[in-house]
Design an enzyme around this catalytic site. Sequence first.
Site, PDB file in Angstrom:
ATOM      1  N   TYR A  98     -38.002 -12.133 -37.540  1.00 34.92           N
ATOM      2  CA  TYR A  98     -38.166 -11.887 -36.107  1.00 34.92           C
ATOM      3  C   TYR A  98     -39.060 -10.687 -35.803  1.00 34.92           C
ATOM      4  O   TYR A  98     -39.870 -10.749 -34.857  1.00 34.92           O
ATOM      5  CB  TYR A  98     -36.806 -11.761 -35.428  1.00 34.92           C
ATOM      6  CG  TYR A  98     -36.162 -13.109 -35.175  1.00 34.92           C
ATOM      7  CD1 TYR A  98     -36.413 -13.816 -34.002  1.00 34.92           C
ATOM      8  CD2 TYR A  98     -35.321 -13.694 -36.112  1.00 34.92           C
ATOM      9  CE1 TYR A  98     -35.856 -15.057 -33.765  1.00 34.92           C
ATOM     10  CE2 TYR A  98     -34.748 -14.942 -35.895  1.00 34.92           C
ATOM     11  CZ  TYR A  98     -35.015 -15.617 -34.724  1.00 34.92           C
ATOM     12  OH  TYR A  98     -34.472 -16.849 -34.501  1.00 34.92           O
ATOM     13  N   GLU A 140     -27.716 -18.383 -35.215  1.00 36.08           N
ATOM     14  CA  GLU A 140     -28.156 -18.857 -36.532  1.00 36.08           C
ATOM     15  C   GLU A 140     -27.261 -18.342 -37.648  1.00 36.08           C
ATOM     16  O   GLU A 140     -26.957 -19.083 -38.600  1.00 36.08           O
ATOM     17  CB  GLU A 140     -29.620 -18.457 -36.745  1.00 36.08           C
ATOM     18  CG  GLU A 140     -30.557 -19.278 -35.864  1.00 36.08           C
ATOM     19  CD  GLU A 140     -31.916 -18.630 -35.633  1.00 36.08           C
ATOM     20  OE1 GLU A 140     -32.252 -17.670 -36.378  1.00 36.08           O
ATOM     21  OE2 GLU A 140     -32.633 -19.065 -34.715  1.00 36.08           O
ATOM     22  N   GLY A 270     -36.595 -43.595 -32.478  1.00 34.74           N
ATOM     23  CA  GLY A 270     -35.528 -42.823 -31.841  1.00 34.74           C
ATOM     24  C   GLY A 270     -34.166 -43.491 -31.934  1.00 34.74           C
ATOM     25  O   GLY A 270     -33.159 -42.907 -31.531  1.00 34.74           O
TER      26      GLY A 270
END
Length: 405
Positions: A98, A140, A270
């Site tokens: 990050y 996360e 899909g």
Amino acid sequence: MLSDTARPVIEATLPLVGSRIGDITPLFYQKMFAAHPELLNGVFSRANQANGQQRQALAGAIAAFASHLVNHPGTLPEAVLSRIAHKHTSLGITEDQYPIVYKYLFEAIVEDLGEAVTPEVAQAWTEVYWLMADALIKIEKGLYAKQANDKMWMPWKIVEKTPASPTTMTFVFEPADDTPVTPGEPGQFVSVRIPVADGLLQARQYTLSADAESTERRVITTKYNDGGEVSPIMHEKFQVGDVVELSNPYGDVTLDDGDGPLVLATAGIGCTPAASILRALATNGSDREVLALHADRSLDTWALSDQMLGDVQKIDGASLKVWLEQPQPELAAVGTAGSGVTGAETHEGFMNLDEVDLPENANVYLCGPLPFMQKVRSQAIAKGIPATKIHYEVFGPDLWLASQN
């Protein structure tokens, strides 16, 4: 939430940053990959960089997050963050990456906006970035902690390889070592990481198309992408007995654990999340009311048709309607709607919910090309389905999010 100092600055500069973010993100990626080319090796999709989809998705996510902070103080856009976090964890994104993103993103912002980036503006947008980053890092970490192992990539052996249609292939994998296996949930996906033609590692996400909850096998169904880097290798070169790296399962668009009615509306490849959900319901002996709706070019191109038709027939409360673009001889014999496909009501043309009675209080799951999902979502809302009960899965970067900003 945004600080009292930052909020008016973000509110004032959001139109400018929002109008330029589509130009800022390509510059950001250019700078970051020049300094950290290793991030293209197994983390970022080179294809999505080339076609611009990743840049559009990042721009949409930043704009959506900042807009939410301004319009809904004191809350976070949980759905946006969850979707991003699941994609990140399926690729092994870690906390230490990050600051790298921050460095090059803000270099790009300053270079693009120039003197408009005063110290006050820089500080306010820094606050936005770290509010988003810290929220994602927290989610996360929680997703990683739920896994049965602490590995990102694990070896799985191909034990079956079967065509699911002329352009799709179903792969069945079994564990190739003794790493503990996390059971998936119907609707989730795994990442497949392979070396491509020039030796670079590339990862792609594929839905668990059957037996998602198993700890003994993984089943995915992939579509051949002519000109792609990964699917042609999988379809043409992978053989039974080959060992491939897979991630743990991730994805937040999953079968709910209630007993209310379900609507599964899909198009093309899909259909894989819906097939996974139908398989789980059939295996578990569910008697939920399920309305499966699928659109495809023809019977031949409909991947997993036998699996979906068979599972619908095993669920007492399930029914299936199919729309096919190309005229079918069996449909011509019965008109525009009829029983041309055994176990399904068939229509010619494109899916239209005006032709469908939707169950009350249903949860609706969408997956397919973006225009298809946008159209069907609008039709479902027009028929009284609350937007909060409509869930969608996007294959690849979330361009729906980008198109809303």
